[in-house]
Design a protein around this motif. Structure first.
Motif, PDB file in Angstrom:
ATOM      1  N   SER A 281       0.868  -1.179  -0.013  1.00  0.00           N
ATOM      2  CA  SER A 281      -0.043  -0.067   0.000  1.00  0.00           C
ATOM      3  C   SER A 281       0.970   1.041  -0.024  1.00  0.00           C
ATOM      4  O   SER A 281       1.644   1.576   0.953  1.00  0.00           O
TER       5      SER A 281
ATOM      6  N   LEU B 199      -1.400   7.264  -1.088  1.00  0.00           N
ATOM      7  CA  LEU B 199      -1.829   7.960  -2.307  1.00  0.00           C
ATOM      8  C   LEU B 199      -1.813   9.362  -2.203  1.00  0.00           C
ATOM      9  O   LEU B 199      -1.936  10.063  -3.241  1.00  0.00           O
TER      10      LEU B 199
ATOM     11  N   LEU C 146      -5.609   4.586 -10.863  1.00  0.00           N
ATOM     12  CA  LEU C 146      -5.941   3.530  -9.940  1.00  0.00           C
ATOM     13  C   LEU C 146      -7.375   3.615  -9.795  1.00  0.00           C
ATOM     14  O   LEU C 146      -8.131   2.352  -9.504  1.00  0.00           O
TER      15      LEU C 146
ATOM     16  N   ARG D 164      -9.284   1.340 -12.070  1.00  0.00           N
ATOM     17  CA  ARG D 164      -8.791   0.073 -11.992  1.00  0.00           C
ATOM     18  C   ARG D 164      -9.690  -0.663 -10.787  1.00  0.00           C
ATOM     19  O   ARG D 164      -9.347  -1.454 -10.221  1.00  0.00           O
TER      20      ARG D 164
ATOM     21  N   ARG E 277      -9.967   1.068  -7.628  1.00  0.00           N
ATOM     22  CA  ARG E 277      -9.585   1.407  -6.149  1.00  0.00           C
ATOM     23  C   ARG E 277     -10.131   2.470  -5.893  1.00  0.00           C
ATOM     24  O   ARG E 277     -10.013   3.662  -6.023  1.00  0.00           O
ATOM     25  N   GLN E 278     -11.180   2.027  -4.779  1.00  0.00           N
ATOM     26  CA  GLN E 278     -11.965   3.100  -4.131  1.00  0.00           C
ATOM     27  C   GLN E 278     -11.284   4.065  -3.314  1.00  0.00           C
ATOM     28  O   GLN E 278     -11.292   5.329  -3.363  1.00  0.00           O
ATOM     29  N   ASP E 279     -10.159   3.914  -2.846  1.00  0.00           N
ATOM     30  CA  ASP E 279      -9.144   4.721  -2.071  1.00  0.00           C
ATOM     31  C   ASP E 279      -8.515   5.683  -2.903  1.00  0.00           C
ATOM     32  O   ASP E 279      -8.527   6.799  -2.495  1.00  0.00           O
ATOM     33  N   ALA E 280      -8.301   5.367  -4.082  1.00  0.00           N
ATOM     34  CA  ALA E 280      -7.982   6.358  -5.083  1.00  0.00           C
ATOM     35  C   ALA E 280      -8.748   7.322  -5.177  1.00  0.00           C
ATOM     36  O   ALA E 280      -8.415   8.483  -5.297  1.00  0.00           O
TER      37      ALA E 280
END
Length: 186
Positions: free
Chosen positions: A2, A5, A16, A19, A21-24
């Motif tokens: 990890s 970000l 991201l 692709r 990636r919710q955190d992105a």
């Protein structure tokens, strides 16, 4: 594996997020939500409506993320979406106002603000009110570039991208808007 970000560029976060990636995408929202809120608030002048429009803007941006070009400014792209949401809100508001004039509506009692401020606060409020009224009186073609550049800190190139104009056109409109404000506010 990890990575932090917050240290990534906007384009990398978009890749991201595409692709999955919710955190992105959350990092994109965290990075740009304050600027979008200020931009929207400058247009709608209602804090609650501005919060709703910020949320609508980010939902729309998430849905259109596949069409974003990473070589461009994400902030300008998000600003364009936010401005479109403001225009939609304005159209809905005009329709509601027209319906309110046509349909009978019970009059609501006005509640007076009984707070008494100091003379300096009153003068400051008056000055701010005159400035905001002068800003509101500007045509949108002048007001929007001024807000994007002077208030939101976008470069003329980013504002041009958000508005679909040339950087020279934005420069000219900002100059005209400032001259008009100086003339109106004094």
């Amino acid at each position: 594996m990890s990575r932090d970000l917050g240290g990534l560029a906007d384009g990398e976060l978009v890749v991201l997020a595409r692709r999955g990636r919710q955190d992105a995408y959350a990092a994109i929202v965290a990075r740009h939500k304050t600027a979008l809120y200020r931009l929207i608030l400058a247009h709608v002048r209602d804090a609650d409506e501005a919060l709703d429009l910020v949320q609508e803007s980010f939902v729309a941006a998430h849905g259109a993320l596949a069409r974003f070009d990473e070589a461009r400014s994400l902030r300008a792209w998000l600003s364009r979406i936010a401005l479109n949401k403001c225009r939609d809100w304005g159209r809905r508001r005009r329709v509601r106002a027209m319906l309110a004039r046509v349909l009978p509506v019970d009059a609501a009692a006005e509640i007076a603000d009984d707070r008494i401020g100091g003379e300096a606060a009153a003068i400051e409020r008056d000055s701010l009110a005159r400035t905001l009224a002068a800003l509101d009186a500007l045509p949108e073609a002048l007001r929007t570039p001024l807000i994007l550049c002077a208030v939101e800190g976008l470069s003329q190139a980013e504002a041009a991208e958000a508005l679909g104009l040339s950087a020279k056109a934005v420069e000219l409109r900002v100059r005209r808007a400032r001259a008009a404000l100086r003339e109106q506010v004094g």
